[in-house]
Design an enzyme around this catalytic site. Sequence first.
Site, PDB file in Angstrom:
ATOM      1  N   VAL A   9       0.843  -1.191   0.000  1.00 34.22           N
ATOM      2  CA  VAL A   9       0.000   0.000   0.000  1.00 34.22           C
ATOM      3  C   VAL A   9       0.878   1.239   0.000  1.00 34.22           C
ATOM      4  O   VAL A   9       2.042   1.209   0.390  1.00 34.22           O
ATOM      5  CB  VAL A   9      -0.936   0.042   1.230  1.00 34.22           C
ATOM      6  CG1 VAL A   9      -1.898  -1.122   1.205  1.00 34.22           C
ATOM      7  CG2 VAL A   9      -0.145   0.078   2.527  1.00 34.22           C
ATOM      8  N   SER A  10       0.299   2.349  -0.437  1.00 33.12           N
ATOM      9  CA  SER A  10       0.990   3.633  -0.369  1.00 33.12           C
ATOM     10  C   SER A  10       0.233   4.538   0.575  1.00 33.12           C
ATOM     11  O   SER A  10      -0.853   4.209   1.042  1.00 33.12           O
ATOM     12  CB  SER A  10       1.068   4.280  -1.757  1.00 33.12           C
ATOM     13  OG  SER A  10      -0.228   4.626  -2.203  1.00 33.12           O
ATOM     14  N   THR A  11       0.787   5.713   0.837  1.00 31.78           N
ATOM     15  CA  THR A  11       0.110   6.684   1.702  1.00 31.78           C
ATOM     16  C   THR A  11      -1.203   7.119   1.074  1.00 31.78           C
ATOM     17  O   THR A  11      -2.216   7.289   1.741  1.00 31.78           O
ATOM     18  CB  THR A  11       1.008   7.911   1.922  1.00 31.78           C
ATOM     19  OG1 THR A  11       2.266   7.456   2.434  1.00 31.78           O
ATOM     20  CG2 THR A  11       0.390   8.866   2.918  1.00 31.78           C
ATOM     21  N   GLN A  14      -4.649   2.939   0.056  1.00 36.13           N
ATOM     22  CA  GLN A  14      -4.488   1.974   1.131  1.00 36.13           C
ATOM     23  C   GLN A  14      -5.005   0.578   0.759  1.00 36.13           C
ATOM     24  O   GLN A  14      -5.308  -0.217   1.633  1.00 36.13           O
ATOM     25  CB  GLN A  14      -5.189   2.489   2.391  1.00 36.13           C
ATOM     26  CG  GLN A  14      -4.559   3.738   2.972  1.00 36.13           C
ATOM     27  CD  GLN A  14      -3.103   3.528   3.377  1.00 36.13           C
ATOM     28  OE1 GLN A  14      -2.741   2.490   3.903  1.00 36.13           O
ATOM     29  NE2 GLN A  14      -2.267   4.524   3.121  1.00 36.13           N
TER      30      GLN A  14
END
Length: 199
Positions: A9-11, A14
């Site tokens: 996941v990235s910021t 999600q």
Amino acid sequence: MKVAIYARVSTEEQKTEQQIVECEDWCRRKGWKWDTFQEKESAKGVHRVELQKMLKGVEKRKYKAVVIWKIDRLTRSIQDFVGVFKRLNDAGVGLVSITQGIDTSVNDANSRMLVNMLVIFAEWERDMIVERTKAGLVRAKREGKKLGRRKVSFDMMGAWKDWKKGKGLRELGEKYGVSHQTMAVRLKRWHKERGIEVE
């Protein structure tokens, strides 16, 4: 051929479902089998549970390639990427980024160029960090700031007497405001000439 699919996941996003679906479809078209490693939480650096599990499999030669959606799903730091890529390369495992046309397992020109560029940028980034650190030390020294680790002082004789009474290193450390490791080192140094061992 068996590969490892890695998703993170990235910021901003999600969820990893889309990454996994596209990677699995890509592997299916190639006729490859796969294990999926799905990082549940966003994290900095390479100390991530699923990444480390995958790398252990890589080093045991369980996979011929690692398949990712994009390079930044593996790592966002150039130096971290170079470190991970070296581990893959040392194990003879390719890296495939399905949305960026990168496949180091076939050793094509685009992949070689990307890796070479990332290595160069990693070296540049490392040199910049060294230069900034040196500049910061020079500035601190010019401003009269003391550099290095702060020297810890405490009642050594009192600590010795307490230790002789049977108090443990952890208890002594808490009492005199130092770690138990520091206490052990100081006691050993203090009584080295007497041949007393502190356990």
